[in-house]
Design an enzyme around this catalytic site. Structure first.
Site, PDB file in Angstrom:
ATOM      1  N   ASP A 190      33.097  32.765  36.311  1.00  0.00           N
ATOM      2  CA  ASP A 190      33.986  32.871  37.477  1.00  0.00           C
ATOM      3  C   ASP A 190      33.917  31.651  38.399  1.00  0.00           C
ATOM      4  O   ASP A 190      33.806  31.792  39.619  1.00  0.00           O
ATOM      5  CB  ASP A 190      33.658  34.121  38.299  1.00  0.00           C
ATOM      6  CG  ASP A 190      33.476  35.365  37.462  1.00  0.00           C
ATOM      7  OD1 ASP A 190      34.137  35.481  36.410  1.00  0.00           O
ATOM      8  OD2 ASP A 190      32.662  36.231  37.858  1.00  0.00           O
ATOM      9  N   GLU A 236      43.373  39.953  36.621  1.00  0.00           N
ATOM     10  CA  GLU A 236      42.413  39.587  37.668  1.00  0.00           C
ATOM     11  C   GLU A 236      42.361  38.062  37.772  1.00  0.00           C
ATOM     12  O   GLU A 236      43.090  37.349  37.094  1.00  0.00           O
ATOM     13  CB  GLU A 236      41.023  40.142  37.331  1.00  0.00           C
ATOM     14  CG  GLU A 236      40.456  39.619  36.020  1.00  0.00           C
ATOM     15  CD  GLU A 236      39.212  40.356  35.546  1.00  0.00           C
ATOM     16  OE1 GLU A 236      38.977  41.488  36.006  1.00  0.00           O
ATOM     17  OE2 GLU A 236      38.480  39.794  34.701  1.00  0.00           O
TER      18      GLU A 236
END
Length: 293
Positions: A12, A183
């Protein structure tokens, strides 16, 4: 440049450049994600040699966080550095956690609690409050894109970075969910166009990938213009949840992302990588993943 850029399992990434030094903020990637109880950052002047900055958050300032932190985003505003990250993987309204905000006087931290409560702690327009991305427009306005569970929201930060400025229609938080969104939103402005990118598929496996849409407005709408980062034999699979760097001296864009070894069944085994990202005719070309470039 070699991929992965650092050893170990991380995911991430968000990337920024300050005073000639590049910073990457990342999730400590464990399959048992409840072990992810702080964030690490990496910094480099040449994109080759990276210094690790461990545990950049002062977690004592967040006593309600008990389960996990992940998916950082970061922005400079008025000489201070703000970090937004997800906490506790809340499953419904009323649970403690969501999107947290912290502040520091240096890009590498330490980041201290800013609000003494979550920035967003509830579900709005169906979006789980995770996976934030801070975007500063050319006029200085700072937008926060975020959301899991297939829903993407946007809000505009106020000058104090304590909350949001209403949009002209009175909404504080608007839905901008593009087709196929799962997402991990990420926004770039280039030549007057807004490129919203996002992750699709499942983060635990090789289906993870990145698509994008283009609009003349930061609030969209964003149609799905196609996939730009996906499984590529024999290099890697499951690439996604990315940030970017821009190198003005070379007019070059880089995508900073995590990916998986093909066939590795362990969900947490994700690595940080960087590859070139090229634009053409109002679009983004498919990214070619490399082991070395």
């Amino acid at each position: 440049m070699t991929n992965p850029i650092v050893p170990g399992w991380y995911a991430d990434p968000e990337a920024r450049t300050y005073h000639g030094r590049h910073y990457i903020y990342a999730t400590r990637s464990f399959t048992e994600y409840t072990r992810q109880m702080n964030l690490d950052a990496f910094s480099s002047e040449d994109l080759i040699h990276w210094k690790v900055h461990e545990s950049i958050i002062e977690m004592d300032d967040f006593p309600w966080i008990w389960r996990a932190v992940w998916a950082p985003t970061q922005i400079e505003h008025n000489g201070r550095y703000y970090l937004v990250f997800a906490s506790n993987d809340i499953q419904k309204d009323g649970e403690a956690g969501g999107l947290e905000i912290a502040v520091a006087d240096a890009p590498e931290g330490p980041y201290r609690g800013y609000l003494h409560r979550p920035l967003i702690g509830e579900f709005i327009h169906g979006a789980q409050p995770i996976d934030a991305h801070l975007f500063k427009d050319d006029d200085g306005a700072i937008y926060l894109y975020y959301g899991g569970w297939g829903h993407c929201n946007v809000c505009r930060m106020n000058e104090e970075m304590t909350g949001f400025v209403p949009f002209p229609d009175g909404q504080l938080i608007r839905s901008v969910t593009p087709p196929g969104y799962v997402e991990g939103p990420c926004m770039i402005r280039k030549d007057g166009l807004y490129y919203l990118m996002w992750s699709m598929g499942g983060w635990t496996n090789g289906t993870y990938r990145v698509a994008y849409g283009v609009s003349g407005n930061p609030l969209g709408p964003f149609d799905n213009q196609g996939t730009i980062l996906e499984r590529q034999e024999p290099v890697a699979e499951g690439p996604g949840h990315h940030g970017y760097l821009y190198l003005p001296d070379r007019d070059e864009w880089l995508i900073v992302y995590h990916r998986r070894i093909i066939g590795d069944p362990e969900p947490g085994n994700r690595m940080l990588c960087i590859d070139r990202m090229e634009f053409a005719a109002g679009g983004i070309k498919p990214v070619i993943m490399t082991d070395r470039w």
